[in-house]
Enzyme design. Structure first.
Site, PDB file in Angstrom:
ATOM      1  N   HIS A 179       0.731  -1.286  -0.064  1.00  0.00           N
ATOM      2  CA  HIS A 179       0.254  -0.024   0.231  1.00  0.00           C
ATOM      3  C   HIS A 179       0.820   1.234  -0.024  1.00  0.00           C
ATOM      4  CE1 HIS A 179      -3.283  -2.449   2.062  1.00  0.00           C
ATOM      5  NE2 HIS A 179      -4.056  -2.260   0.927  1.00  0.00           N
ATOM      6  N   CYS A 266      -2.572  -0.096   9.645  1.00  0.00           N
ATOM      7  CA  CYS A 266      -3.641  -0.695   9.267  1.00  0.00           C
ATOM      8  C   CYS A 266      -4.641  -1.153  10.563  1.00  0.00           C
ATOM      9  CB  CYS A 266      -3.102  -1.947   8.704  1.00  0.00           C
ATOM     10  SG  CYS A 266      -1.340  -1.651   8.017  1.00  0.00           S
TER      11      CYS A 266
HETATM   12  C1  CIR Z   1      -3.368  -7.572   3.216  1.00  0.00           C
HETATM   13  O1  CIR Z   1      -2.475  -8.185   2.509  1.00  0.00           O
HETATM   14  O2  CIR Z   1      -4.359  -7.232   2.921  1.00  0.00           O
HETATM   15  C2  CIR Z   1      -2.990  -7.919   4.742  1.00  0.00           C
HETATM   16  N1  CIR Z   1      -2.402  -8.956   5.214  1.00  0.00           N
HETATM   17  C3  CIR Z   1      -2.335  -6.613   5.249  1.00  0.00           C
HETATM   18  C4  CIR Z   1      -3.058  -5.453   5.126  1.00  0.00           C
HETATM   19  C5  CIR Z   1      -2.323  -4.171   5.612  1.00  0.00           C
HETATM   20  N2  CIR Z   1      -2.974  -3.123   5.594  1.00  0.00           N
HETATM   21  C6  CIR Z   1      -2.566  -1.958   5.292  1.00  0.00           C
HETATM   22  O3  CIR Z   1      -1.546  -1.712   5.061  1.00  0.00           O
HETATM   23  N3  CIR Z   1      -3.344  -0.751   5.328  1.00  0.00           N
END
Ligand code: CIR
Length: 281
Positions: A179, A266
């Protein structure tokens, strides 16, 4: 800067980092099946729960009201609530995650947001967008195009928030980075913490930028939450740079979330809805 025992009121801070509320969700037992770019092993649930509790405690230290939602076993990545929504003072926008296994998380978040906001809008597609690609600064909304966030999703978000007066600027998330905010975070209205590789793209021209220390790219995802900056533990070089710049830091263990490409931002949705007296009737 030394820690003050009495937190300053939320409205002492600009809206980009002065928050009265946060929403989090406990990690579920299925977290071991969470998405990851590289498999370096499954996270340990007990350790993840401890880090999550530490994280919630620090958010509460600022006086904010923190909602802790029950785990959602059917969604292994649902602890990463940030990707499901964008919360602005004027209203909430339910995102449309680009990871198919995460689509249902956004729908599950909508009724929670309705408890706090009169105005809950939804990105309906066909495009995709995840909250981790959205950085709200004091002057604009930056959205990184990524493997999870496409041009149509960005355009739809832009249309939804334009009536609230927000300028949206599309930027690029670096290749092989999950992201946009994996590589940067807001420290105050005009100051960004960024990895050198992201800053080199020029997307932060006009902002003050603090770079992560060499080899510490994983320290870029922090959050400024009222008086505090929450950062992942284990990055002494970046920690020193932030301390030298005067930020009041809290280090939180992030080893388990990091196995799933997750970090400080996150794990929460942070917001301060406009109060009645603020609203333009
Ligand atoms: C994913 O790959 O969607 C999750 N394992 C990690 C999400 C992390 N979220 C973020 O950076 N906002």
């Amino acid at each position: 800067m030394t820690h003050q025992n009495t937190p300053r009121p939320f409205d002492a801070f600009p809206r980009s980092h002065g928050f009265s509320h946060a929403i989090t969700r406990l990690p579920s037992g299925t977290i071991t099946r969470g998405l990851r770019a590289v498999d370096a092993g499954a996270p340990d649930l007990a350790r993840f729960r401890q880090h999550h509790a530490d994280y919630v405690a620090v958010l509460r230290e600022t006086g904010a009201e923190v909602t802790v939602l029950d785990p959602l076993e059917e969604y292994p990545d649902s602890v990463f609530v940030e990707d499901a929504a964008l919360l602005l003072p004027e209203g909430a926008v339910v995102m449309r995650p680009g990871a198919p296994s995460r689509l249902g998380e956004a729908a599950a978040m909508a009724p929670v947001l309705e408890q706090f906001y009169d105005n809950v809008l939804t990105v309906t597609g066909p495009g995709f967008i995840e909250g981790g690609d959205v950085l709200v600064t004091g002057r604009e909304v930056l959205v990184g195009r990524s493997a999870r966030t496409d041009a149509a999703g960005i355009a739809e978000l832009g249309r939804l928030i334009a009536p609230w007066g927000y300028a949206l600027r599309e930027v690029a998330t670096p290749p092989d980075v999950l992201h946009f905010k994996t590589d940067c975070s807001l420290l105050d209205d005009d100051t960004i913490l960024s990895t050198p590789r992201l800053a080199a793209t020029g997307c932060f021209a006009g902002y003050d930028v603090i770079l992560t220390a060499e080899g510490e790219e994983a320290a870029a995802n922090t959050i400024r939450f009222n008086d505090l900056v929450l950062m992942p533990a284990g990055f002494p070089g970046t920690r020193a740079r932030l301390a030298d710049a005067g930020y009041d830091l809290r280090e939180i263990g992030n080893s388990e979330a990091a196995l799933l490409d997750g970090g400080m931002s996150c794990l929460s949705l942070r917001f301060r809805p406009l109060g009645r007296s603020d609203r333009q009737e």
